[in-house]
Design a protein around this motif. Structure first.
Motif, PDB file in Angstrom:
ATOM      1  N   CYS A 199      43.510 -42.171 -12.215  1.00 38.83           N
ATOM      2  CA  CYS A 199      44.085 -41.303 -11.179  1.00 38.83           C
ATOM      3  C   CYS A 199      44.532 -42.175 -10.009  1.00 38.83           C
ATOM      4  O   CYS A 199      44.444 -43.399 -10.062  1.00 38.83           O
ATOM      5  CB  CYS A 199      43.024 -40.317 -10.704  1.00 38.83           C
ATOM      6  N   CYS A 240      40.054 -38.329  -5.849  1.00 39.05           N
ATOM      7  CA  CYS A 240      41.175 -37.495  -6.319  1.00 39.05           C
ATOM      8  C   CYS A 240      40.747 -36.041  -6.515  1.00 39.05           C
ATOM      9  O   CYS A 240      41.593 -35.171  -6.714  1.00 39.05           O
ATOM     10  CB  CYS A 240      41.738 -38.056  -7.623  1.00 39.05           C
ATOM     11  N   CYS A 282      35.007 -38.586  -7.285  1.00 38.39           N
ATOM     12  CA  CYS A 282      36.213 -39.393  -7.123  1.00 38.39           C
ATOM     13  C   CYS A 282      37.068 -38.806  -6.006  1.00 38.39           C
ATOM     14  O   CYS A 282      37.136 -37.582  -5.847  1.00 38.39           O
ATOM     15  CB  CYS A 282      36.988 -39.417  -8.435  1.00 38.39           C
ATOM     16  N   HIS A 310      39.341 -41.265 -15.859  1.00 34.82           N
ATOM     17  CA  HIS A 310      38.665 -39.982 -16.085  1.00 34.82           C
ATOM     18  C   HIS A 310      38.760 -39.623 -17.569  1.00 34.82           C
ATOM     19  O   HIS A 310      39.855 -39.571 -18.132  1.00 34.82           O
ATOM     20  CB  HIS A 310      39.329 -38.872 -15.272  1.00 34.82           C
TER      21      HIS A 310
HETATM   22 ZN    ZN Z   1      40.019 -39.733  -9.740  1.00 35.44          ZN
END
Ligand code: ZN
Lengths: 141, 437
Positions: B252, B316, B314, B259
């Motif tokens: 990502c 993201c 994370c 992931h």
């Molecule tokens: Zn991520």
């Protein structure tokens, strides 16, 4: 005058020295002197020859690790204390000697030596200033 | 590039506990499907004394037998098929450089699942409907081209099905169609970048914004080079034909691990020596279990890749676990003084320090302790007539290796072309410890 020396990085095993000298002989390169430094894994063969650049080129082609560099070459009277005088002179000037070996010559009454020091140019100057006879490269050919 | 953050937000940001619940439900069904339809699996499970009713959730995963690549090869061409052939719509295949190929079968459901994984990967690097995706992976039996092609369709991008090769045409289409996302192997990306540079293009004249590069190992240094020459962000992707294809895991915007699409693939880390499962965060061999495939579901497939899983949140927003870039293959793993060491780690140090990659690791045993020696061929230009410098180079290499792997070998520089070769390649490891006597 400093002269050119050829050195080759070789395996520490039977035959590796012969491989090098054989290759150079075939190319008509005349070896004037040779010295081998060895450790448990490898050796360094140092050679004074009539055409070190051509010799290196030849060895490069064969994939060897070869190097040409300047070393100091000088003569002392062939008598006790002749060499000791030069060494104490250099020590007095703080020159660090990495290695040294004798050069085979046919000139009577003189002993020629080759040495690598921490500073080749400076060493040459000290030798000249103190009247030590240097070996000219032209004498090798 | 658009503002879209996720392809499937509900799944990709699902709370971890819910993901695990979903995995458990799917696993129970998947095991029953495999047991009832694949005799090969039924035999393996029967031999291990485990029945589908013993599997209540992911906590029972360890009870299942492992599947190895050799199992999949032995079952060539369709011994692992779990549905009638008539239900399948596609095959893909591994390259089969050694021995038989592995043939992977797909129903339409399996294709959709795989392509969605690739779509998630594309959206994660910023792709959206306005983007032009140049797919320069090979098309055909290899999964790279078809996978990213399908994913790109699902996102709604204009897809350039270039396949690999024909560099001149690749560059012409990239420029004329203003491609914004490039998908190919990292080495091909580096090559395209060099070609553009040779033609006089500067990074700001290249329309690309991002790239998804996988199917072969690559280093952080390669990533930086590619990012600089192409003026893009370069992202990693992971996959195996045996599991589905590219997109099993993807990077990502955080660029800090890939992931794993956990709603479809259950990942475990095991001790490659004993097969025993290791806790999350431990380094070991990556094992995958398919959770909802129809035609070719594999359970506990040993990838031989050594890596680490990271469950930390994370930036993201995705909740799916991240896998680190594989650091080696378990087949190559050595255990020296209790530390796992891979030839690839030694190679990375040699490369970074400017040394030849002709080396040999020698392991021995003295007084019940392992000896660890690395012989490296000196490059001709590295030789300068000085023993001092050789000793200094040996010491600095040994230090760099200690920093990389945790234990320091004795490094010995040897002359060029002196390490024994077989079929042109130096033999990497000589283990004289006789550990199995
Ligand atoms: Zn991520």
């Amino acid at each position: 005058m400093a002269i050119k020396q050829l050195s080759v990085f070789v395996e520490n095993k039977q035959g590796s020295l012969h491989d090098i000298t054989d290759a150079l002989a075939k190319a008509n390169i005349d070896l004037r002197s040779m010295c081998v430094a060895d450790t448990s894994n490898y050796g360094i063969v140092r050679i004074i020859a009539n055409d070190p650049d051509k010799a290196k080129e030849l060895l490069d082609k064969d994939g060897h690790a070869a190097n040409v560099r300047l070393v100091n070459a000088f003569a002392v009277p062939d008598q006790p204390g002749g060499l000791a005088k030069v060494l104490s002179l250099l020590e007095g000037h703080g020159v660090n000697i990495d290695y040294m070996y004798a050069l085979i010559t046919s000139e009577e009454g003189k002993a020629y030596s080759v040495m690598r020091t921490g500073n080749t140019e400076e060493t040459d100057k000290i030798l000249i200033e103190n009247g030590i006879e240097l070996l000219d490269e032209s004498k090798l050919h | 590039m658009g503002n879209r953050k996720y392809f499937n937000e509900a799944i990709e940001t699902m709370p971890v506990e819910e993901i695990k619940k979903l995995q458990s439900e799917k696993l129970v069904k998947q095991v029953a499907h495999v047991y009832n339809n694949v005799p090969y699996y039924r035999d393996l499970m029967d031999k291990k004394g485990v029945k589908p009713e013993d599997i209540h959730g992911i906590e029972d995963l360890y009870k299942l037998p492992f599947i190895e690549k050799s199992d999949l090869r032995e079952s060539y061409p369709n011994g692992m098929l779990a549905v009638p052939l008539a239900d399948c719509v596609r095959i893909q295949s591994t390259s089969g450089t050694t021995g038989k190929r592995v043939i992977a079968y797909y129903t339409q459901h399996d294709i959709d699942l795989w392509e969605e994984c690739c779509a998630r990967a594309l959206v994660a690097v910023g792709a959206d409907r306005e983007d032009v995706v140049q797919v320069s992976y090979g098309y055909g039996l290899f999964t790279g081209g078809p996978g990213l092609n399908g994913g790109s369709h699902k996102v709604g991008c204009l897809t350039l099905p270039m396949s690999s090769g024909n560099t001149e045409r690749q560059l012409q289409f990239m420029m004329d169609m203003q491609a914004t996302v490039l998908c190919c192997t990292p080495s091909y990306a580096a090559y395209l970048g060099e070609s553009l540079k040779e033609q006089g293009y500067t990074p700001d004249q290249i329309p690309l914004k991002a790239g998804i590069f996988g199917a072969e190992p690559w280093t952080q240094e390669m990533r930086r080079n590619i990012e600089q020459t192409l003026g893009i962000k370069a992202y990693d992707i992971y996959g195996l034909t045996e599991i589905s294809g590219p997109g099993v895991a993807f990077e990502c915007s955080a660029q800090g691990g890939m992931h794993i699409n956990e709603d479809h693939f259950l990942a475990e880390i095991i001790n490659p020596e004993t097969g025993e499962p290791l806790p999350e965060g431990a380094k070991g061999e990556l094992v995958f279990t398919c959770l909802d495939k129809e035609a070719f579901p594999v359970l506990r497939y040993r990838t031989r890749d050594i890596c680490v899983l990271n469950r930390e949140p994370c930036s993201c927003g995705r909740t799916h676990v991240r896998m680190a870039k594989p650091m080696g293959r378990s087949d190559d793993m050595m255990i020296i003084r209790g530390v796992n060491v891979f030839p690839s780690q030694i190679e990375a140090v040699l490369l970074a320090e400017g040394f030849s990659e002709n080396y040999q690791i020698k392991l021995g045993r003295v007084n019940n302790s392992d000896t660890f020696d690395v012989y490296v061929e000196l490059k001709p230009e590295q030789f300068d007539d000085s023993v001092k410098n050789i000793t200094a180079m040996e010491k600095s290499l040994a230090n760099a290796m200690r920093n990389m792997i945790g234990i320091g070998p004795a490094v010995h520089l040897v002359p060029p072309k002196t390490i024994a070769r077989s079929e042109g390649k130096a033999k990497r490891v000589v283990d004289e410890r006789n550990l199995h006597d």
